[in-house]
Scaffold this motif. Structure first.
Motif, PDB file in Angstrom:
ATOM      1  N   ASN A  16       0.841  -1.177   0.000  1.00 23.60           N
ATOM      2  CA  ASN A  16       0.000   0.000   0.000  1.00 23.60           C
ATOM      3  C   ASN A  16       0.887   1.241   0.000  1.00 23.60           C
ATOM      4  OD1 ASN A  16      -2.378   1.324   0.122  1.00 23.60           O
ATOM      5  ND2 ASN A  16      -3.155   0.129   1.863  1.00 23.60           N
ATOM      6  N   ILE A  17       0.778   2.073  -1.018  1.00 27.76           N
ATOM      7  CA  ILE A  17       1.569   3.299  -1.027  1.00 27.76           C
ATOM      8  C   ILE A  17       0.630   4.477  -0.858  1.00 27.76           C
ATOM      9  CG2 ILE A  17       3.120   4.750  -2.399  1.00 27.76           C
ATOM     10  CD1 ILE A  17       4.209   2.206  -3.640  1.00 27.76           C
ATOM     11  N   ARG A  18       0.880   5.246   0.206  1.00 24.82           N
ATOM     12  CA  ARG A  18       0.007   6.374   0.506  1.00 24.82           C
ATOM     13  C   ARG A  18       0.539   7.651  -0.129  1.00 24.82           C
ATOM     14  NH1 ARG A  18       0.664   2.996   4.953  1.00 24.82           N
ATOM     15  NH2 ARG A  18       2.691   4.019   5.112  1.00 24.82           N
ATOM     16  N   LYS A  19      -0.329   8.616  -0.273  1.00 22.02           N
ATOM     17  CA  LYS A  19       0.078   9.897  -0.833  1.00 22.02           C
ATOM     18  C   LYS A  19       1.181  10.500   0.041  1.00 22.02           C
ATOM     19  CE  LYS A  19      -1.814  14.392  -2.097  1.00 22.02           C
ATOM     20  NZ  LYS A  19      -0.687  14.637  -2.999  1.00 22.02           N
ATOM     21  N   GLY A  20       2.240  10.978  -0.619  1.00 18.33           N
ATOM     22  CA  GLY A  20       3.338  11.601   0.123  1.00 18.33           C
ATOM     23  C   GLY A  20       4.372  10.617   0.652  1.00 18.33           C
ATOM     24  N   ASP A  21       4.180   9.333   0.392  1.00 13.47           N
ATOM     25  CA  ASP A  21       5.174   8.336   0.815  1.00 13.47           C
ATOM     26  C   ASP A  21       6.468   8.491   0.023  1.00 13.47           C
ATOM     27  OD1 ASP A  21       3.817   7.056   2.785  1.00 13.47           O
ATOM     28  OD2 ASP A  21       3.468   5.180   1.700  1.00 13.47           O
ATOM     29  N   PHE A  22       7.546   8.055   0.640  1.00 12.28           N
ATOM     30  CA  PHE A  22       8.817   7.968  -0.061  1.00 12.28           C
ATOM     31  C   PHE A  22       9.293   6.533   0.154  1.00 12.28           C
ATOM     32  CE2 PHE A  22      13.471   9.717  -0.027  1.00 12.28           C
ATOM     33  CZ  PHE A  22      13.741   8.951  -1.139  1.00 12.28           C
ATOM     34  N   VAL A  23       9.226   5.745  -0.919  1.00 13.53           N
ATOM     35  CA  VAL A  23       9.480   4.313  -0.803  1.00 13.53           C
ATOM     36  C   VAL A  23      10.668   3.904  -1.668  1.00 13.53           C
ATOM     37  CG1 VAL A  23       8.463   2.013  -1.073  1.00 13.53           C
ATOM     38  CG2 VAL A  23       6.991   3.969  -0.580  1.00 13.53           C
ATOM     39  N   ALA A  24      11.581   3.140  -1.099  1.00 16.96           N
ATOM     40  CA  ALA A  24      12.651   2.547  -1.904  1.00 16.96           C
ATOM     41  C   ALA A  24      12.358   1.064  -2.030  1.00 16.96           C
ATOM     42  CB  ALA A  24      14.001   2.759  -1.240  1.00 16.96           C
ATOM     43  N   ILE A  25      12.327   0.575  -3.269  1.00 12.88           N
ATOM     44  CA  ILE A  25      12.134  -0.853  -3.485  1.00 12.88           C
ATOM     45  C   ILE A  25      13.497  -1.451  -3.805  1.00 12.88           C
ATOM     46  CG2 ILE A  25      10.960  -2.592  -4.880  1.00 12.88           C
ATOM     47  CD1 ILE A  25       8.665  -0.643  -5.147  1.00 12.88           C
ATOM     48  N   MET A  26      13.927  -2.382  -2.963  1.00 11.30           N
ATOM     49  CA  MET A  26      15.276  -2.935  -3.104  1.00 11.30           C
ATOM     50  C   MET A  26      15.216  -4.445  -3.257  1.00 11.30           C
ATOM     51  SD  MET A  26      17.310  -0.665  -0.270  1.00 11.30           S
ATOM     52  CE  MET A  26      18.888  -0.810  -1.106  1.00 11.30           C
ATOM     53  N   GLY A  27      16.348  -5.023  -3.673  1.00  7.68           N
ATOM     54  CA  GLY A  27      16.403  -6.468  -3.848  1.00  7.68           C
ATOM     55  C   GLY A  27      17.348  -6.800  -4.974  1.00  7.68           C
ATOM     56  N   GLN A  28      17.667  -8.089  -5.120  1.00  7.58           N
ATOM     57  CA  GLN A  28      18.698  -8.457  -6.092  1.00  7.58           C
ATOM     58  C   GLN A  28      18.172  -8.340  -7.523  1.00  7.58           C
ATOM     59  OE1 GLN A  28      18.101 -12.877  -4.732  1.00  7.58           O
ATOM     60  NE2 GLN A  28      19.826 -12.723  -6.133  1.00  7.58           N
ATOM     61  N   ASN A  29      19.106  -8.437  -8.479  1.00  2.63           N
ATOM     62  CA  ASN A  29      18.719  -8.432  -9.884  1.00  2.63           C
ATOM     63  C   ASN A  29      17.716  -9.578 -10.088  1.00  2.63           C
ATOM     64  OD1 ASN A  29      21.180  -6.957  -9.783  1.00  2.63           O
ATOM     65  ND2 ASN A  29      21.429  -7.246 -11.959  1.00  2.63           N
ATOM     66  N   GLY A  30      16.602  -9.283 -10.741  1.00  2.00           N
ATOM     67  CA  GLY A  30      15.639 -10.336 -11.020  1.00  2.00           C
ATOM     68  C   GLY A  30      14.674 -10.612  -9.878  1.00  2.00           C
ATOM     69  N   ALA A  31      14.639  -9.783  -8.847  1.00  4.86           N
ATOM     70  CA  ALA A  31      13.744 -10.027  -7.705  1.00  4.86           C
ATOM     71  C   ALA A  31      12.298  -9.652  -8.017  1.00  4.86           C
ATOM     72  CB  ALA A  31      14.220  -9.256  -6.476  1.00  4.86           C
ATOM     73  N   GLY A  32      12.094  -8.874  -9.082  1.00  4.86           N
ATOM     74  CA  GLY A  32      10.737  -8.477  -9.457  1.00  4.86           C
ATOM     75  C   GLY A  32      10.436  -7.006  -9.192  1.00  4.86           C
ATOM     76  N   LYS A  33      11.461  -6.228  -8.875  1.00  2.00           N
ATOM     77  CA  LYS A  33      11.265  -4.821  -8.516  1.00  2.00           C
ATOM     78  C   LYS A  33      10.673  -4.027  -9.680  1.00  2.00           C
ATOM     79  CE  LYS A  33      15.648  -4.060  -7.797  1.00  2.00           C
ATOM     80  NZ  LYS A  33      16.390  -5.262  -8.141  1.00  2.00           N
ATOM     81  N   THR A  34      11.325  -4.106 -10.822  1.00  2.67           N
ATOM     82  CA  THR A  34      10.861  -3.342 -11.983  1.00  2.67           C
ATOM     83  C   THR A  34       9.495  -3.854 -12.438  1.00  2.67           C
ATOM     84  OG1 THR A  34      13.137  -2.897 -12.619  1.00  2.67           O
ATOM     85  CG2 THR A  34      11.473  -2.584 -14.309  1.00  2.67           C
ATOM     86  N   THR A  35       9.305  -5.165 -12.395  1.00  2.00           N
ATOM     87  CA  THR A  35       7.998  -5.732 -12.756  1.00  2.00           C
ATOM     88  C   THR A  35       6.912  -5.139 -11.870  1.00  2.00           C
ATOM     89  OG1 THR A  35       9.112  -7.804 -13.320  1.00  2.00           O
ATOM     90  CG2 THR A  35       6.725  -7.895 -13.051  1.00  2.00           C
ATOM     91  N   LEU A  36       7.192  -5.025 -10.605  1.00  2.00           N
ATOM     92  CA  LEU A  36       6.199  -4.477  -9.672  1.00  2.00           C
ATOM     93  C   LEU A  36       5.855  -3.028 -10.017  1.00  2.00           C
ATOM     94  CD1 LEU A  36       4.468  -4.604  -7.098  1.00  2.00           C
ATOM     95  CD2 LEU A  36       6.503  -3.975  -5.787  1.00  2.00           C
ATOM     96  N   VAL A  37       6.883  -2.183 -10.180  1.00  2.00           N
ATOM     97  CA  VAL A  37       6.554  -0.767 -10.406  1.00  2.00           C
ATOM     98  C   VAL A  37       5.906  -0.532 -11.768  1.00  2.00           C
ATOM     99  CG1 VAL A  37       8.193   0.185  -8.753  1.00  2.00           C
ATOM    100  CG2 VAL A  37       8.922  -0.153 -11.108  1.00  2.00           C
ATOM    101  N   LYS A  38       6.161  -1.432 -12.722  1.00  2.00           N
ATOM    102  CA  LYS A  38       5.492  -1.282 -14.023  1.00  2.00           C
ATOM    103  C   LYS A  38       3.985  -1.520 -13.910  1.00  2.00           C
ATOM    104  CE  LYS A  38       9.130  -2.005 -17.409  1.00  2.00           C
ATOM    105  NZ  LYS A  38       9.834  -3.021 -18.213  1.00  2.00           N
ATOM    106  N   HIS A  39       3.563  -2.092 -12.790  1.00  2.00           N
ATOM    107  CA  HIS A  39       2.131  -2.250 -12.550  1.00  2.00           C
ATOM    108  C   HIS A  39       1.484  -0.945 -12.087  1.00  2.00           C
ATOM    109  CE1 HIS A  39       2.828  -6.592 -12.739  1.00  2.00           C
ATOM    110  NE2 HIS A  39       1.526  -6.740 -12.813  1.00  2.00           N
ATOM    111  N   PHE A  40       2.302  -0.038 -11.560  1.00  2.00           N
ATOM    112  CA  PHE A  40       1.735   1.175 -10.966  1.00  2.00           C
ATOM    113  C   PHE A  40       1.130   2.106 -12.011  1.00  2.00           C
ATOM    114  CE2 PHE A  40       4.865   1.059  -7.110  1.00  2.00           C
ATOM    115  CZ  PHE A  40       4.290  -0.142  -6.716  1.00  2.00           C
ATOM    116  N   ASN A  41       1.700   2.107 -13.216  1.00  2.00           N
ATOM    117  CA  ASN A  41       1.098   2.970 -14.249  1.00  2.00           C
ATOM    118  C   ASN A  41       0.440   2.139 -15.353  1.00  2.00           C
ATOM    119  OD1 ASN A  41       3.345   2.056 -15.532  1.00  2.00           O
ATOM    120  ND2 ASN A  41       3.951   4.024 -16.390  1.00  2.00           N
ATOM    121  N   GLY A  42       0.201   0.861 -15.051  1.00  2.00           N
ATOM    122  CA  GLY A  42      -0.556   0.042 -15.982  1.00  2.00           C
ATOM    123  C   GLY A  42       0.250  -0.510 -17.154  1.00  2.00           C
TER     124      GLY A  42
END
Lengths: 298, 273
Positions: B24-50
């Protein structure tokens, strides 16, 4: 202050594997020189970190070391540069490639074959190495970089860290005296980066290969180096041992990413707490702090 | 603001990149998504704008299910700065590049001019305005990509690996800049490996491994958990590494900031004098 620092490093010119004096280079069409009066000596077996702000001339200097400048990039080159006893301007890139290997930031730019071992063999084929010899050298390079098990895989299927090890193996197979790596870990996660630094550290220690590592992330890299060169606006501004360079005022001013261990040392010194030495990595800092903390207690 | 509920995502080649992620990301949050190469970070954020839609589960942005909205519409509120700027730059000059999305969104010329001016100056690109983005250095191209997103003033800014290829000074500027954006009320999501950068920004950290969220908490707690960060292929920040070796003396281990570290050490020494 910086002049003193430069001179405090006793340089033994007889051990020099790279020596430049008064190097000035301007790219074709460039208004200002990208290298300004660069004079430095790198000894055989050194592990050098070359750092400084973007656009300071690091990559340009690397291009001089394997002859890309002046043979591929024209432009105007003054001064002298000798690498492995060869005057760079008088020897071809092909000849220099036997002594100097270059690894880039993004391995995808460098890998193209269908299997890892074919990629590693490619440079040797170009040098005309006999077949039996080639087999042995490819296997050796794969083992040294810890990717022997991946030899039949396609490079593009591998992780970024594995790909970068393939790129290093390609260069290693040529048995260079000097390896130049231009930000080889920037696309990797921290553990992946650490493994690459370990592989490079091993090559330096076990095989005596002279390493020149262009790097911004000094927290991770500085553990292995014995020599740091900082450039700014085309000039060499600091040149010395890691602890001297990281603790110098100008490193802070130029905005070099001084390791946190060194910054903690500096913050403590400002408050009147002195550690015995300048730490450049966390293990050193822990030991030095243990000394001070237990001494003052007892 | 962004609600991710039990999301699974499988790429066409059958790679299961997300396995039941809830966030859950709230308005005004500052979130760092971390993890190894291939953990799914970029896949996850690509869901945020569809850009990607969940195979299973739901992603809602401001109450709207991303499956029922176009990427163009979602992008108006969510700006995405890609890892490799070359995937997003294509215009002939920096100025045109920064103006491109504004034109697409149908802003008036006058406003476009103003916004372009603002974004170019903000990111220190004024002297390159007429240059081709492809003539610039990697770090500069990255800033052009960022300027072109900020120009349309999205509520959420997603930055995928913003510190790659940036030197320390640029990183420091970027850090101040992100902190400032966040202070102005923008929601900021950063995907990154750069532990020291995160230690200095001190955001909320979401740590991922193998398509799942391993932990979600403040930077200080997540980054000093040696076991978790190692599992996620991350190395703890240098200051926390130093303090992990000092716990025998009764010092805390969960320290990531140089000045906090100094104060604790001075306290320790001072108390005994």
């Amino acid at each position: 202050m910086d002049d003193i620092l430069c001179e405090s490093r006793t340089v033994n010119k007889t051990l020099a594997i790279i020596n430049t004096s008064g190097l000035i280079y301007t790219y074709p069409g460039g208004r200002e020189p990208s290298l300004v009066d660069v004079s430095l000596t790198i000894e055989k077996g050194d592990y050098v970190i070359l750092t400084g702000p973007s656009g300071c001339g690091k990559t340009t200097l690397c291009r001089c070391l394997n002859g890309l400048i002046p043979h591929f990039y024209s432009g105007k080159l003054e001064g002298e540069i000798k690498v492995a006893s060869l005057t760079v301007s008088e020897h071809s890139i092909y000849e220099l490639a036997k002594h100097v290997g270059l690894v880039f930031q993004n391995p995808e730019n460098q890998l193209f074959a269908l299997s890892v071992e074919k990629d590693v063999a490619f440079g040797l084929e170009n040098l005309g190495v006999p077949r039996e010899d080639m087999r042995a050298r490819v296997d050796w390079a794969l083992q040294m970089t810890g990717i022997y098990d991946l030899r039949e895989r396609a490079p593009h299927e591998l992780s970024g860290g594995q790909q970068q090890r393939v790129a290093i193996a390609c260069v290693l197979a040529m048995k260079p005296d000097i390896m130049v790596l231009d930000e080889p870990t920037s696309f990797l996660d921290p553990l992946g980066a650490q493994k690459i630094f370990e592989v490079i550290g091993d090559l330096n220690k076990k095989l005596g290969i002279t390493v020149i590592l262009v790097e911004h992330r000094l927290d991770l890299a500085s553990k292995y180096a014995n020599h740091v060169i900082v450039m700014d606006e085309g000039k060499v501004v600091l040149d010395g041992k890691p602890l001297d360079v990281f603790d110098s005022e100008s490193a802070r001013l130029i905005g070099v990413g001084i390791p946190k261990a060194t910054r903690l040392y500096q913050a403590l010194r400002q408050s009147g707490v002195y550690l015995n030495r300048v730490p450049v990595n966390s293990q050193e800092a822990t030991l030095l702090l243990q000394e001070v903390l237990t001494r003052d207690r007892g | 603001m962004i609600e991710v509920k039990d999301v699974y995502f499988t790429y066409p080649n059958n790679v299961e990149a997300l396995k039941g992620v809830s966030l859950n990301i709230r308005k005004g949050d500052f979130v760092a998504i971390m993890g190894q190469n291939g953990a799914g970070k970029t896949t996850l954020v690509k869901h945020f704008n569809g850009l990607l839609k969940p195979t299973k589960g739901t992603v809602t942005v401001n109450g709207v299910d991303t499956r029922e909205e176009s990427v163009a519409k979602l992008s108006r509120g969510i700006g995405f700065v890609f890892q490799n700027p070359d995937n997003q730059l294509f215009c002939e000059t920096v100025e045109e590049e920064v103006a491109f999305a504004l034109r697409n969104f149908g802003f008036e010329d006058k406003i476009i001019q103003k916004r372009v001016e603002w974004a170019i100056n903000l990111l220190g690109l004024a002297k390159h305005r007429q240059s081709s983005p492809f003539m610039l250095s990697g770090g500069e191209r990255k800033r052009v990509a960022l300027a072109s997103v900020l120009a349309w003033n999205p509520d959420v800014v997603i930055l995928d690996e913003p510190t790659i290829g940036q030197d320390y000074q640029q990183k420091e500027k970027l850090r101040q800049f992100i902190v400032q954006l966040n202070a102005q009320g923008k929601t900021v999501v950063v995907v990154t490996h750069d532990v020291e950068f995160v230690a200095e920004c001190n955001p909320r950290v979401v740590l991922m491994a193998q398509g799942e969220i391993v932990v979600d908490g403040d930077a200080k707690h997540v980054l000093t958990n040696a076991k978790l960060v190692t599992e996620a292929s991350i190395v703890p920040p240098q200051i926390s590494q130093i303090f992990m070796g000092l716990t025998d003396l009764g010092l805390p281990f969960d320290i990531i900031d140089v000045y906090e570290a100094r104060d604790i050490l001075l306290d320790f020494l001072g108390g005994d004098l």
